[in-house]
Design an enzyme around this catalytic site. Structure first.
Site, mmCIF file in Angstrom:
data_model
loop_
_atom_site.group_PDB
_atom_site.id
_atom_site.type_symbol
_atom_site.label_atom_id
_atom_site.label_comp_id
_atom_site.label_asym_id
_atom_site.label_seq_id
_atom_site.Cartn_x
_atom_site.Cartn_y
_atom_site.Cartn_z
ATOM 1 N N LYS A 67 5.605 11.284 -2.834
ATOM 2 C CA LYS A 67 5.520 10.242 -2.005
ATOM 3 C C LYS A 67 5.381 8.741 -2.744
ATOM 4 O O LYS A 67 5.806 8.015 -2.136
ATOM 5 C CB LYS A 67 3.947 10.503 -1.446
ATOM 6 C CG LYS A 67 2.818 10.362 -2.518
ATOM 7 C CD LYS A 67 1.550 10.352 -2.042
ATOM 8 C CE LYS A 67 0.398 9.936 -3.038
ATOM 9 N NZ LYS A 67 0.445 11.388 -4.060
ATOM 10 N N HIS A 197 -8.621 15.008 -8.249
ATOM 11 C CA HIS A 197 -7.701 13.673 -8.456
ATOM 12 C C HIS A 197 -8.675 12.480 -8.513
ATOM 13 O O HIS A 197 -9.329 12.080 -7.646
ATOM 14 C CB HIS A 197 -6.881 13.409 -7.283
ATOM 15 C CG HIS A 197 -5.593 12.548 -7.462
ATOM 16 N ND1 HIS A 197 -5.869 11.202 -8.115
ATOM 17 C CD2 HIS A 197 -4.541 12.250 -7.423
ATOM 18 C CE1 HIS A 197 -4.673 10.507 -8.245
ATOM 19 N NE2 HIS A 197 -3.763 11.090 -8.064
ATOM 20 N N SER A 200 -6.107 6.585 -7.887
ATOM 21 C CA SER A 200 -4.729 6.017 -8.297
ATOM 22 C C SER A 200 -5.207 4.882 -9.354
ATOM 23 O O SER A 200 -5.934 4.088 -9.378
ATOM 24 C CB SER A 200 -4.001 5.126 -6.953
ATOM 25 O OG SER A 200 -2.935 4.623 -7.499
ATOM 26 N N GLY A 238 -3.311 9.554 -11.465
ATOM 27 C CA GLY A 238 -4.034 8.277 -11.617
ATOM 28 C C GLY A 238 -3.661 7.762 -13.024
ATOM 29 O O GLY A 238 -4.218 6.586 -13.473
ATOM 30 N N GLU A 271 -0.513 15.814 -11.149
ATOM 31 C CA GLU A 271 0.431 15.347 -10.016
ATOM 32 C C GLU A 271 0.730 13.780 -10.438
ATOM 33 O O GLU A 271 0.232 13.021 -9.553
ATOM 34 C CB GLU A 271 -0.588 15.482 -8.768
ATOM 35 C CG GLU A 271 -0.574 17.050 -8.537
ATOM 36 C CD GLU A 271 -1.638 17.191 -7.278
ATOM 37 O OE1 GLU A 271 -2.273 16.203 -6.629
ATOM 38 O OE2 GLU A 271 -1.814 18.342 -6.905
ATOM 39 N N PRO A 272 1.377 13.566 -11.477
ATOM 40 C CA PRO A 272 1.626 12.046 -11.655
ATOM 41 C C PRO A 272 2.796 11.558 -10.671
ATOM 42 O O PRO A 272 3.580 12.194 -10.262
ATOM 43 C CB PRO A 272 2.334 12.171 -13.222
ATOM 44 C CG PRO A 272 3.041 13.495 -13.044
ATOM 45 C CD PRO A 272 1.948 14.571 -12.431
ATOM 46 N N GLY A 273 2.348 10.258 -10.112
ATOM 47 C CA GLY A 273 3.247 9.533 -9.342
ATOM 48 C C GLY A 273 3.916 8.309 -10.061
ATOM 49 O O GLY A 273 4.976 8.628 -10.697
ATOM 50 N N ARG A 274 3.275 7.397 -9.999
ATOM 51 C CA ARG A 274 3.990 6.270 -10.631
ATOM 52 C C ARG A 274 4.178 6.297 -11.975
ATOM 53 O O ARG A 274 4.990 5.486 -12.541
ATOM 54 C CB ARG A 274 2.873 4.845 -10.344
ATOM 55 C CG ARG A 274 1.672 4.979 -11.179
ATOM 56 C CD ARG A 274 0.884 3.568 -11.122
ATOM 57 N NE ARG A 274 0.399 3.248 -9.575
ATOM 58 C CZ ARG A 274 0.761 2.226 -8.769
ATOM 59 N NH1 ARG A 274 1.476 1.666 -9.396
ATOM 60 N NH2 ARG A 274 0.508 2.310 -7.717
ATOM 61 N N ASP A 346 7.077 -13.198 10.196
ATOM 62 C CA ASP A 346 5.676 -13.059 9.983
ATOM 63 C C ASP A 346 5.381 -13.971 8.801
ATOM 64 O O ASP A 346 5.616 -14.054 7.787
ATOM 65 C CB ASP A 346 5.055 -11.610 9.723
ATOM 66 C CG ASP A 346 3.663 -11.457 9.454
ATOM 67 O OD1 ASP A 346 3.134 -12.538 9.648
ATOM 68 O OD2 ASP A 346 3.400 -10.242 9.307
ATOM 69 N N TYR A 374 5.747 3.252 -5.185
ATOM 70 C CA TYR A 374 5.221 3.016 -3.729
ATOM 71 C C TYR A 374 6.020 1.559 -3.345
ATOM 72 O O TYR A 374 5.304 0.725 -2.887
ATOM 73 C CB TYR A 374 3.658 2.877 -3.669
ATOM 74 C CG TYR A 374 3.130 4.188 -4.219
ATOM 75 C CD1 TYR A 374 3.021 5.173 -3.269
ATOM 76 C CD2 TYR A 374 2.699 4.175 -5.501
ATOM 77 C CE1 TYR A 374 2.543 6.440 -3.563
ATOM 78 C CE2 TYR A 374 1.908 5.462 -5.989
ATOM 79 C CZ TYR A 374 1.991 6.530 -5.075
ATOM 80 O OH TYR A 374 1.381 7.843 -5.310
#
Length: 400
Positions: A67, A197, A200, A238, A271-274, A346, A374
């Site tokens: 994601k 988890h 973040s 995280g 589960e590393p993301g960034r 906007d 993200y």
């Protein structure tokens, strides 16, 4: 599809470490008019980050959280480097499988899944998932009974985390025993481990030790209930790669595992993301509008908060900004108070407010660093600006 095929579709430009600015200028001038931003992904950075992960976490297999950034070249590179994948939906599962990656390298790490998504996971052979309620057990029992399960426990509260997750996910300590009993002894499913988890961008390394202690308690409950020995500990995410806090967290985790899980047969995943994409992606935008008001200058660029900058409303302190004239000889020395707006109608579409920039002209570039987490993939088509179609150029930097 072979894992090399995605990287093969787009040429990987070999450039020196200090050649990024020259490369950005050349691509912008030759292939992109103002109105079309672009990304640059440095694959060498991904390689370095995998080395860093393996050094700090030699016994923890990373399941990259798709994601965070679904760029196919990124996922392919990570797969080739040995990473597995954390998917939260049918579409994410298919995006990974479409690259030729085996379903046994995927964890369906969403504790609450739509029935149609559970059916799809069963059909394609994704056989590991998380759960934290009896209702989820019932759905899995009916639609994917061969699936192995990880019990998602509520993590300790890290008030410094950007997005604490405990409010939405995870069982409470008093819920562990009845839920394990229901899943294993009533529904007859196979629970093989525990997942948590801490949120973040965790700020307190000791939170991981507390979470691992809580996981140990859940393992002990399983032993008490006579459940076949659980084998997997999922420490979630995280993590950021660009601060020394990562090494501190790794030290705390490794020590806690030695204390609470001396079993050499334990399988550890995360589960590393960034951690992987954040610093590897650079966003290049064009100045498409300008207004001078006294000593202040307002600029419009071809990206905004309905595209790549939506998450930076919350983490703008991580992003580096560099103005870049399209002609190297025309850099301005005049520094002005500046505001950068996105392209939509906007008034809230503000990318940066009251920052110092040299005066820029139409078609000049504003480059944003650390834009891989993200960003593009949470964008939209609001106001007719399709941020999802922003192209990505692949480079591999080297020291020569």
């Amino acid at each position: 599809m072979l894992l090399s095929s995605v990287l093969g579709k787009g040429h990987v430009h070999q450039i020196p470490k200090d050649g990024m600015t020259k490369f950005i200028r050349s691509v912008a001038e030759e292939k992109h008019e103002a109105g079309q931003p672009l990304y640059v992904l440095d694959l060498a950075t991904i390689e370095g980050l995998m080395d860093k992960w393996n050094h700090s976490f030699p016994n923890v297999k990373p399941f990259y959280a798709v994601k965070c950034n679904t760029e196919p070249a990124l996922i392919t590179k990570l797969a080739n480097l040995g990473a597995n994948f954390d998917c939260a939906s049918l579409v994410e599962i298919d995006s990974v499988l479409s690259l030729g990656i085996s379903p046994n390298r995927i964890i369906f790490a969403n504790p609450c899944k739509a029935i149609s998504h559970i059916k799809h996971a069963a059909a394609v052979g994704v056989n590991l998932t998380t759960f934290d309620s009896e209702v989820e057990v019932d759905k899995i029992k009916k639609w994917h009974p061969q699936c192995r399960l990880l019990l998602r426990i509520k993590a300790p509260n890290d008030s410094g985390a950007m997005r604490p997750l405990g409010k939405k996910f995870g069982v409470l300590p008093e819920e562990i025993e009845p839920l394990l009993h229901y899943a294993c002894n009533v529904a007859g499913l196979k629970v093989v481990g525990v997942s948590f988890h801490v949120g973040s961008i965790a700020q307190d390394p000791t939170i991981y030790r507390e979470a691992i202690a809580n996981a140990r308690a859940a393992f002990d409950v399983a032993d008490y209930l006579g459940i076949p020995k659980m084998q997997i500990l999922n420490i979630g995410g995280g993590f950021r790669s660009s601060t020394s806090l990562f090494e501190e967290i790794a030290g705390v985790v490794n020590e806690a595992v030695k204390d609470y899980f001396p079993d050499p047969n334990l399988t550890m995943i995360a589960e590393p993301g960034r951690f992987f994409p954040e610093t590897a992606f650079t966003l290049v935008t064009h100045v498409i509008g300008k207004r001078v008001r006294g000593e202040k200058i307002e600029y419009w660029i071809d990206e905004g908060i309905y595209g790549s900058f939506r998450p930076t409303l919350y983490n703008s302190c991580f992003v580096g900004i560099k103005p870049l004239s399209t002609k190297a000889s025309e850099e301005s020395s005049q520094i002005c108070e500046s505001t950068i707006y996105g392209p939509s109608c906007d008034s809230l579409d503000e990318v940066a407010v009251d920052i110092k920039l040299p005066e820029l002209q139409l078609d000049d570039l504003i480059v944003f660093y650390n834009m891989g987490a993200y960003s593009k993939y949470v964008g939209s088509k609001f106001n007719g600006f399709d941020m999802l179609s922003t192209p990505t150029y692949l480079v591999s930097t080297n020291s020569s």
